[in-house]
Design a protein around this motif. Structure first.
Motif, mmCIF file in Angstrom:
data_model
loop_
_atom_site.group_PDB
_atom_site.id
_atom_site.type_symbol
_atom_site.label_atom_id
_atom_site.label_comp_id
_atom_site.label_asym_id
_atom_site.label_seq_id
_atom_site.Cartn_x
_atom_site.Cartn_y
_atom_site.Cartn_z
ATOM 1 N N GLU C 269 0.833 -1.193 0.000
ATOM 2 C CA GLU C 269 0.000 0.000 0.000
ATOM 3 C C GLU C 269 0.871 1.247 0.000
ATOM 4 O O GLU C 269 1.718 1.424 0.889
ATOM 5 C CB GLU C 269 -0.926 0.037 1.208
ATOM 6 C CG GLU C 269 -1.810 1.279 1.166
ATOM 7 C CD GLU C 269 -2.641 1.492 2.420
ATOM 8 O OE1 GLU C 269 -2.922 0.502 3.119
ATOM 9 O OE2 GLU C 269 -2.980 2.656 2.692
ATOM 10 N N PHE C 270 0.657 2.083 -0.984
ATOM 11 C CA PHE C 270 1.377 3.352 -1.086
ATOM 12 C C PHE C 270 0.459 4.357 -1.752
ATOM 13 O O PHE C 270 -0.588 3.977 -2.287
ATOM 14 C CB PHE C 270 2.663 3.173 -1.905
ATOM 15 C CG PHE C 270 3.790 2.584 -1.111
ATOM 16 C CD1 PHE C 270 4.397 3.320 -0.098
ATOM 17 C CD2 PHE C 270 4.231 1.290 -1.353
ATOM 18 C CE1 PHE C 270 5.422 2.772 0.661
ATOM 19 C CE2 PHE C 270 5.259 0.746 -0.598
ATOM 20 C CZ PHE C 270 5.856 1.485 0.418
ATOM 21 N N PRO C 271 0.848 5.615 -1.753
ATOM 22 C CA PRO C 271 0.052 6.575 -2.518
ATOM 23 C C PRO C 271 0.142 6.254 -4.001
ATOM 24 O O PRO C 271 1.085 5.596 -4.453
ATOM 25 C CB PRO C 271 0.737 7.921 -2.233
ATOM 26 C CG PRO C 271 1.557 7.700 -1.017
ATOM 27 C CD PRO C 271 1.958 6.270 -1.035
ATOM 28 N N THR C 272 -0.833 6.744 -4.742
ATOM 29 C CA THR C 272 -0.710 6.654 -6.191
ATOM 30 C C THR C 272 0.467 7.533 -6.611
ATOM 31 O O THR C 272 0.996 8.312 -5.827
ATOM 32 C CB THR C 272 -1.966 7.201 -6.884
ATOM 33 O OG1 THR C 272 -2.189 8.540 -6.429
ATOM 34 C CG2 THR C 272 -3.180 6.358 -6.574
ATOM 35 N N GLY C 273 0.837 7.400 -7.874
ATOM 36 C CA GLY C 273 1.882 8.269 -8.389
ATOM 37 C C GLY C 273 3.286 7.844 -7.982
ATOM 38 O O GLY C 273 4.228 8.633 -8.083
ATOM 39 N N MET C 274 3.452 6.608 -7.534
ATOM 40 C CA MET C 274 4.805 6.102 -7.242
ATOM 41 C C MET C 274 5.551 5.914 -8.561
ATOM 42 O O MET C 274 4.978 5.489 -9.563
ATOM 43 C CB MET C 274 4.715 4.741 -6.554
ATOM 44 C CG MET C 274 4.172 4.781 -5.152
ATOM 45 S SD MET C 274 5.411 5.233 -3.938
ATOM 46 C CE MET C 274 6.410 3.745 -3.878
ATOM 47 N N LEU C 275 6.828 6.190 -8.522
ATOM 48 C CA LEU C 275 7.641 5.878 -9.691
ATOM 49 C C LEU C 275 7.714 4.363 -9.864
ATOM 50 O O LEU C 275 7.912 3.629 -8.889
ATOM 51 C CB LEU C 275 9.057 6.409 -9.499
ATOM 52 C CG LEU C 275 9.283 7.904 -9.742
ATOM 53 C CD1 LEU C 275 10.654 8.308 -9.220
ATOM 54 C CD2 LEU C 275 9.144 8.237 -11.220
#
Ligand SMILES: Cc1cc2nc3c(=O)[nH]c(=O)nc-3n(C[C@H](O)[C@H](O)[C@H](O)COP(=O)(O)O)c2cc1C
Ligand code: SF4
Ligand code: SF4
Ligand code: FES
Ligand code: FES
Lengths: 574, 220, 444
Positions: C269-275
């Protein structure tokens, strides 16, 4: 009025019609397979694609956007649309394959897909010649195939039921047949099984596809996947002619085509009439066409001292006149016929009236409980309604039988029926019997003094009134022996400038039945009895009926056309 | 490519189950009743109904599908069309343990086929076949939604077995032969691996949880 | 294909990101634990606080910018607002837990670790759209998880969170779990509805859209499991909080399901827009065995693969991925290393779509098999270079011409894998000889 522009031409419309139906109604052809006007619209064949757009609306002003010349800007849907499922809206602009290369290409592409797993066995397929897939592949399809792999194999030659044969490989999965059993007949005997490219229609194991309407799926299958077991390999479609008419199996008068080759009826298919039978026919209407071909008489016959013998038509008329001339009118019974046309029955009643006999009665042929409130009625005859409207009463068979047995009648004149089988009298009846009959299997023949072979519904011109009071015309599908201009005018011609050339599918001389329609026989008999019934043909008879009898108001040949007219509800006595 | 061979197509197969066997117990009937209540129309209950029947009879020959349709009061053809649409409904008898080895998308590149072929060799049958003792059927499956623990397989529409290796397959097969179904494996959230030891559920039968491989041990 | 190289992560300080969908709480799947951690408070708020009218809830979700996590990425609140005004007829919510898109396995993890968040999200959505029945459609293969959720759902019923008169507020909603039986297509929203109705799961044509005519012809909204799980978070913390996470045009926490040749595959789980590069190299522990990256399929099998040289600066959100030539899809990312034969890989992907086509409509029924046939022939070394053009043609013939998007999903991998790895395909094709005997690259 709302308008739609199709291929740069404007049309007006009301409501929210479906584009494909709208175009079809106006003769603008769009290739299609799965769409059927009487069933739900799955849009699964994807053949009917068109390019469509609606006037763009300015978000801020909510007014239509206009281009520099003041024309509305059309915003096209990003994808091609299936015209069968798309409702037309005001200002819509549509491009079919006629004005859009993209659409033309898309339709070609789709046909290529449809053909990749299709067996392409048209030379041995009964559908060939009137196959929507074949026709549309020729018209809109690709030239060749780029498919170089083994086709998917599916069950072939499967008898789904007693009447319908499946070739799974030909199926294009349009689901018309399964929608028919789910939505129209409600039998739920068919389903598509498996998934993906292995899909095909089938009954669940252990179930026969034997519902009373099963053969309709043959009509609506757009390929040769569902064919008639009975008709299989009997004739190619281009070897046959078809005549639009109605069926005579019951009182519904469902509209049909009679298909004829070599002057024999080989099959009966449904003909659209939304007032009567929509697109459907019960299987019983399609079966039993053999009675039009088999056991047919060869000319009239009459009883002389030496028993029954063939006679010429003139001799037979004279024999009938002989019988009637001397009889006491009160002791002559006229039996009209729910099998015969209104015209024939009307002439019979005129003859009875001329002689001073009672109005004809008719024999009922009902099988109580056999009807289904749809296209099968309890009444197994096509024209009881017509008889009633002519003021004929249904015969009280036991009462009349005892009167006949008691010697109450000297002469019984029977129009196109079989009273012996109905138990009205026995074949050794004392009264003299004049009989118009269809088949040599008629049990009353044994009792007849004069027997006239009668033209059947497929050989005559005339009017029938169905159980709901719908008056419809019939047209001859096959020819009878002898020259009858009225009949020949009505036959479908291979060459319009000639009558009955050997090119016509109903021409075969060896198969011409020597019989005549009632409206040709009765006037000849009447003439001998001093009554001139000189009509130019059934059309004129019906004109008289429709003006003379309120129960037939409006039933002219012009107004009946191909779909018939609904008569008012109140039959009035003559 | 699966094809239906016309010649072999049998529309009226001999029933596997006798009419004595083709009955639902009162418990099963009330379960069916419950399914009917879950949907506004009886047809909705068909999938649950077929599941119940498959658990009871092991597979769904036509007579069982008809039984379910009758019990739910829906057209048999409808039920049959549905049953043949879904791959998890077995229309043919299968082994006691159906090993659905995923060879799809991620599993194919993580050794799914190696596992499949290893199993085929081990059991002496090919994908799609059932072992002679009737114990095992091997099937090639499409993505089972556990790509993070590829390669993996599913046992008879139930338990998932993750992160397969040849030795894991060996012990799985011998366990199954002993009638031992592997326990539910709670797949770790790798983000919890260091701090919370995987943060696995503690209310499942098995304690031998799968551990996210921290390094490339499994890849040669 | 132009490649967007300049991007930087839109996920901010993701290393310190605090998880909300799958928070660090032991045994959160248990109702008691969920309650202890603030569970069902969002539901309580919308049901009891005056400001939370159904419309206000919908507006809040709309304002949060939450986009569907099932693949299409449509604004969830906007979708909810399409439901017609309430009348006395039934209306339905379907929670889409079919999760069959290859490479996708995040809904399963969410249902395993935080089922009550999904249930709470369902209830909030039902409240927002005045719906009294939700079908939670879970693929049949997730039998174990269905058992687990049924167990937890029972507890929620017993506690009065679900069912009649929820928390004494007079609001009632039933949640019914529907078990699938093995068909990818059931994840397509209209197919799902037919599956619920006990029909063969053929997708339906649109229009009519589900909000007009959905389940049993009544208004219906369909959302993915993860989408609905965001609803309680938005209610609790506000739309502003939510929209500030990750990529501005595609905000929120997202579950990345990373599989393939990385050291630590799994759901993150992470924010969207991860590289993408961060996800591979840092989050998932880098390439397995130190091999070289070859391709990334960012969001499930239907999304076009990106070549290793195309992912620099590409972030996991709709805009960036579109510019790069792919899509966000389900966020199920497959990482392929240099050992992968893209032809063989594509053959198996094509097989999937061929196997899963419902067979209803012509281009997909006939086209998916044909694609597999041709790719298979190339894979066996029997293909010709002109087959590549034929494949591209067939893709054009399928895309956008079918009832549902499965045909597009089948065509895209073929089109873009060939486009982006053409050399590998050509290398596997039969050499074409001119009459004189010299090899040609392109078949005449
Ligand atoms: C072939 C196909 C398969 C799909 N499978 C799924 C799926 O398994 N799960 C899912 O949530 N959405 C799936 N979708 C997307 C759904 O149709 C739908 O857009 C989604 O459930 C809507 O939810 P969302 O707006 O919350 O994303 C699929 C779409 C297609 C065309
Ligand atoms: S058998 Fe004919 S009517 Fe039935 S689905 Fe196939 S093509 Fe259509
Ligand atoms: S595109 Fe494929 S999966 Fe979708 S409806 Fe058509 S045949 Fe079925
Ligand atoms: S007729 Fe329109 S899709 Fe078949
Ligand atoms: S690819 Fe095997 S589980 Fe997804």
């Amino acid at each position: 009025m709302a308008t739609v522009t199709i291929d740069n031409k404007q049309y007006e419309f009301e409501g929210r019609p479906l584009l494909l139906q709208f175009c079809t109604d106006r003769g603008i052809e769009i290739p299609h397979f799965c769409y059927h006007p009487s069933m739900s619209v799955p849009a699964n064949c994807r053949q009917c694609l068109v390019k469509a757009g609606t006037p763009a609306v300015d978000r801020a002003t909510r007014q239509p956007k206009l281009d520099e010349e003041g024309n509305p800007v059309i915003q096209y849907f990003p994808k091609l649309m299936t015209s069968c499922s798309m409702e037309i809206t005001d200002g819509m602009v549509v491009h079919t394959h006629r004005s859009s290369e993209l659409v033309e290409r898309a339709q070609k592409d789709n046909l290529e897909f449809l053909l990749v797993n299709h067996p392409l066995d048209c030379p041995i397929c009964d559908q060939a010649g009137h196959c929507p897939l074949q026709i549309q592949a020729y018209k809109y399809g690709p030239e060749g195939s780029r498919f170089e792999f083994e086709k998917v194999h599916k069950p072939k030659h499967i008898k789904l039921g007693p009447r319908v044969m499946l070739d799974g490989e030909r199926c294009i999965n349009c689901t018309r047949c399964t929608r028919f059993t789910a939505e129209v007949s409600g039998s739920h005997q068919l389903t598509i099984i498996e998934r993906g490219v292995n899909n095909f229609p089938m009954t669940p194991p252990g179930v026969e596809f034997d519902e009373p309407y099963s053969m309709n799926v043959i009509d609506i299958c757009p390929v040769g996947a569902l064919t008639s077991i009975d008709f299989r390999f009997k004739a190619r479609i281009w070897e046959m002619s078809s005549a639009p008419s109605i069926t005579a199996t019951n009182a519904k008068g469902s509209n049909c085509f009679y298909w004829v080759k070599n002057n024999e009826v080989l099959k009966i298919t449904a003909r659209q009439n939304t007032e009567v039978n929509d697109y459907w026919l019960p299987d019983e209407d399609r079966e039993g066409y053999q009675r039009f071909n088999d056991d047919r008489p060869h000319g009239p016959s009459g009883k002389t001292d030496g028993g029954m013998r063939p006679m010429s038509w003139e001799e037979s008329y004279a024999a009938a006149v002989d019988v009637l001339e001397t009889a006491d009118p009160a002791r002559v019974l006229f039996v009209g016929s729910p099998h015969a046309t209104v015209e024939d029955n009307y002439l019979l009643s005129k003859l009875a009236g001329h002689l001073g006999a009672d109005t004809p009665v008719y024999l009922e042929h009902t099988v109580p409980g056999s009807g289904d409130n749809w296209l099968i009625t309890d009444d197994k005859t096509p024209n009881a309604s017509g008889c009633e409207r002519l003021g004929f009463n249904a015969a009280d068979v036991p009462l009349l039988r005892s009167k006949i047995q008691a010697g109450g009648y000297d002469v019984i004149y029977v129009l196109e029926d079989d009273p012996v089988s109905s138990g009205l009298f026995d074949s050794n009846v004392d009264a003299k019997v004049i009989l118009h009959y269809y088949n040599t299997t008629n049990a009353t023949l044994a009792a007849a003094s004069v027997a006239f072979p009668a033209a059947m519904i497929v050989e005559t011109v005339g009017t029938y009134v169905n159980v709901d009071g719908h008056a419809q015309r019939v047209r001859p599908a096959k020819a009878v022996k002898g020259v009858n201009r009225t009949l020949q005018m009505e036959m479908g011609k291979s060459r319009l400038d000639q009558h009955g050339t050997p090119f016509d599918k109903w021409y075969d001389e060896t198969k011409l039945v020597d019989c005549k329609p009632g409206w040709e026989i009765i006037p000849e008999v009447a003439k001998g009895l001093g009554l001139e019934l000189s009509y130019r043909g059934p059309k004129q008879i019906m004109e008289e009926v429709s003006t003379a009898l309120p129960s037939f108001t409006g039933a002219t040949y012009e107004s009946m056309g191909l779909v018939g007219v609904r008569l008012s509800d109140t039959p009035t006595l003559v | 490519m699966a094809t239906n061979n016309g010649a072999q197509f049998n529309r009226h197969p001999e029933p596997t189950f006798s009419s004595d066997q083709l009955v639902f117990t009162s418990d099963e009937k009330s379960a069916m009743q419950g399914y009917l209540e879950m949907y506004p129309e009886p047809e909705g209950a068909i999938m649950r109904g077929l599941w119940l029947a498959q658990e009871k009879f092991g597979f769904l020959p036509p007579e069982v599908i008809r039984l379910v349709a009758d019990e739910l009061g829906i057209p048999y053809a409808r039920a049959y069309g549905v049953a043949t649409f879904y791959t998890q409904y077995f229309k043919q008898k299968k082994g006691t343990y159906v090993l659905d080895v995923c060879t799809c998308f991620s599993c194919q590149v993580c050794g799914g086929y190696d596992i499949l072929h290893y199993l085929e060799d081990k059991l002496g049958i090919k994908a799609g076949e059932t072992s002679e003792d009737g114990l095992f059927t091997i099937q090639e499956a499409e993505c089972l939604g556990a790509c993070g623990s590829a390669p993996m397989l599913q046992i008879t529409n139930g338990r998932y077995v993750h992160n397969l290796t040849e030795s894991k397959v060996d012990s799985l097969v011998s366990d199954l032969k002993d009638g031992k179904m592997p326990a539910f494996e709670s797949v770790t959230l790798p983000q919890d691996e260091t701090e919370m030891g995987g943060n696995r559920r503690d209310d499942v039968e098995s304690l031998e949880y799968y551990k996210t491989p921290p390094v490339a041990e499994t890849f040669e | 294909m132009e490649v967007a190289k300049q991007g930087t992560s839109k996920a901010g300080n993701w290393r310190d990101y605090e998880r909300v969908l799958l928070p660090k709480v032991k045994n959160l799947h248990k109702l008691e634990v969920y309650e202890e951690n603030g569970g069902y408070q969002a539901l309580k708020a919308v049901l009891t606080e005056e400001k939370w009218t159904p419309k206000a809830v919908t507006d809040e979700v709309k304002a949060s910018g939450l986009r569907g996590r099932g693949g299409a990425g449509f604004n969830a609140g906007l979708k909810w607002s399409f439901m017609p005004p309430v009348d006395d007829k039934p209306r339905y919510l379907c929670c889409n837990g079919d999760e069959s898109e290859p490479g996708t396995f995040k809904d399963r993890q969410l249902l395993e670790y935080n089922p009550h968040l999904v249930i709470e999200g369902i209830l909030i959505a039902c409240y927002a759209m005045s719906i009294t029945t939700c079908y939670l459609y879970i693929r049949g293969e997730f039998a174990d998880w269905i058992t687990h959720i049924e167990h937890e759902l029972e507890k929620a019923y017993a506690k009065g969170y679900v069912g009649k008169n929820i928390m004494g507020t007079g609001f009632s909603t039933d949640v019914v779990i529907h078990k699938g039986a093995g068909a990818y297509i059931c994840g397509e929203e209209t197919s799902l509805m037919n599956s619920l109705e006990g029909k063969r799961a053929y997708p339906r044509i649109k229009p009519p859209f589900p909000a007009q005519k959905g389940c049993w012809n009544y208004p219906t909204t369909i959302n993915n499991v993860e989408t609905l799980a965001c609803a309680p978070l938005i209610i609790n913390k506000g739309a502003e909080w939510y929209s500030a996470i990750g990529a501005p045009t595609h905000p929120g926490p997202v579950l990345y399901g990373i599989s393939g040749h990385v050291n630590r595959p799994g759901v993150y789980e992470f924010p969207t827009g991860m590289l993408i590069t961060d996800l591979i190299n840092e989050v998932a522990g880098g390439m397995r065995g130190g091999k070289k990256l070859k391709a990334v399929i960012p969001g499930g099998s239907s999304t076009p693969p990106l070549r290793a040289d195309m992912i620099d600066g590409v972030t996991m959100d709709a805009d960036s991925l579109r510019t790069a030539g792919s899509m966000m899809g389900t966020g199920g990312m497959l990482v392929l290393d240099e050992t992968v034969d893209m032809v063989t890989w594509l053959k198996r992907v094509s097989h999937f779509y061929h196997h899963e086509s419902c067979g209803q409509c012509t281009p997909c029924r006939e086209g998916t098999g044909w694609l597999e046939d041709i790719v298979g022939r190339i894979d066996r070394g029997e293909g010709n270079v002109r087959d590549l053009d034929l494949l591209a043609d067939l893709c054009t013939q399928m895309e956008g011409r079918t009832v549902c998007a499965l045909a597009d999903a089948a065509a895209w991998p073929v089109r873009y894998t060939i486009e982006r790895f053409r050399d590998e395909f050509v290398a596997k094709c039969k050499p074409t000889l001119t009459p004189a005997g010299s090899p040609l690259t392109v078949d005449a």
